[in-house]
Write a protein that holds these residues in place. Sequence first.
Motif, PDB file in Angstrom:
ATOM      1  N   VAL A 145     159.277  65.369  60.202  1.00 55.52           N
ATOM      2  CA  VAL A 145     159.700  64.970  57.931  1.00 55.52           C
ATOM      3  C   VAL A 145     159.715  66.748  58.576  1.00 55.52           C
ATOM      4  O   VAL A 145     159.292  67.529  58.727  1.00 55.52           O
ATOM      5  CB  VAL A 145     158.501  64.484  57.373  1.00 55.52           C
ATOM      6  N   SER A 146     160.617  66.634  56.578  1.00 55.64           N
ATOM      7  CA  SER A 146     160.751  68.315  56.746  1.00 55.64           C
ATOM      8  C   SER A 146     159.212  68.522  56.571  1.00 55.64           C
ATOM      9  O   SER A 146     158.999  69.980  56.293  1.00 55.64           O
ATOM     10  CB  SER A 146     161.595  68.306  55.400  1.00 55.64           C
ATOM     11  N   SER A 147     158.253  68.056  55.304  1.00 55.71           N
ATOM     12  CA  SER A 147     156.786  68.609  54.762  1.00 55.71           C
ATOM     13  C   SER A 147     156.037  67.565  54.975  1.00 55.71           C
ATOM     14  O   SER A 147     156.271  66.038  55.036  1.00 55.71           O
ATOM     15  CB  SER A 147     157.499  68.710  53.693  1.00 55.71           C
ATOM     16  N   ALA A 151     153.269  65.580  50.185  1.00 56.64           N
ATOM     17  CA  ALA A 151     154.665  64.485  50.747  1.00 56.64           C
ATOM     18  C   ALA A 151     155.060  63.426  50.674  1.00 56.64           C
ATOM     19  O   ALA A 151     154.265  62.531  51.922  1.00 56.64           O
ATOM     20  CB  ALA A 151     155.554  65.281  51.041  1.00 56.64           C
ATOM     21  N   TYR A 153     157.053  61.476  52.500  1.00 56.88           N
ATOM     22  CA  TYR A 153     158.340  61.363  53.262  1.00 56.88           C
ATOM     23  C   TYR A 153     157.457  60.974  54.562  1.00 56.88           C
ATOM     24  O   TYR A 153     158.474  59.856  56.234  1.00 56.88           O
ATOM     25  CB  TYR A 153     158.829  62.837  54.211  1.00 56.88           C
ATOM     26  N   HIS A 156     157.514  57.063  53.996  1.00 56.70           N
ATOM     27  CA  HIS A 156     159.068  56.406  53.720  1.00 56.70           C
ATOM     28  C   HIS A 156     160.489  56.652  55.152  1.00 56.70           C
ATOM     29  O   HIS A 156     160.584  55.662  55.500  1.00 56.70           O
ATOM     30  CB  HIS A 156     159.792  57.329  52.885  1.00 56.70           C
ATOM     31  N   ARG A 157     159.489  57.219  55.794  1.00 53.95           N
ATOM     32  CA  ARG A 157     160.491  57.613  56.954  1.00 53.95           C
ATOM     33  C   ARG A 157     159.506  56.297  58.372  1.00 53.95           C
ATOM     34  O   ARG A 157     160.405  55.811  58.949  1.00 53.95           O
ATOM     35  CB  ARG A 157     159.988  58.787  58.236  1.00 53.95           C
ATOM     36  N   ALA A 186     154.708  58.543  46.987  1.00 57.28           N
ATOM     37  CA  ALA A 186     156.070  57.461  47.726  1.00 57.28           C
ATOM     38  C   ALA A 186     156.408  56.056  47.085  1.00 57.28           C
ATOM     39  O   ALA A 186     156.848  55.214  47.563  1.00 57.28           O
ATOM     40  CB  ALA A 186     155.236  57.050  49.606  1.00 57.28           C
TER      41      ALA A 186
END
Length: 229
Positions: A145-147, A151, A153, A156-157, A186
């Motif tokens: 993930v980017s962060s 966050a 992410y 969500h991933r 999320a």
Amino acid sequence: MISLVTFDVVGTTVDDGGMVSRALRTAVEETGAQVSAEDVGAWAGIERVSAIAALMSLGGVRPRPGVARRQLARFKEILADSWSSEPPHEIGGAASVFAQLQERGIRVALTTDLDEQALTPLMESLGWWPARRHLIDTVVTADDVSSGCPAPYLIHRAMERTMVIDVHQVLAVGDAVVDLQAAGNAGAVSAGVLTGAGDGQTMEAVGADFLLGSVAEVPSVVSADSAMG
């Protein structure tokens, strides 16, 4: 109805005796900064380069370009040495919890701010990966993930990889405030556990949907959610 449970690793499913926090503090103080355990705890679970730079500033050292990233490498070295000499262990029969969820058809994911290089030896020492891969559907690390937290992410991933599309069918379990903030961002149901960095009062204040003694209570939360559904 819960279709996916995401679990944080250190402090939630794994007890490392505080070695992650101590490694982070050592890496920061090698720059000349002086920080307290409370300072380090406040940055627990947050993306490491940002956390190191912030703690350096807090400790009176200006984070020059590249220094935080260099100290991230030192953090990884220190942590690997610590875990090698004193391997962490699972919390509250976490593997049994994973198995119970899988038996109910509920997918299981681990989400962590650690990278794959740091996490893989830990997973192997616990026998969770790849030997017992059937217990865990996916592992999402900082590399994916980017962060990281707060966050959304990582969560969500995990949803993407397990083909779960409704955030309301996700229970995100963590021991730190940022884990719960990530769950909120999320759109997932959140559960805070009292086995790691966070305290109950603070986790309730940030809106934890459930407050649990440990991951051992997760199956009962899932059952209660199913009954309400």
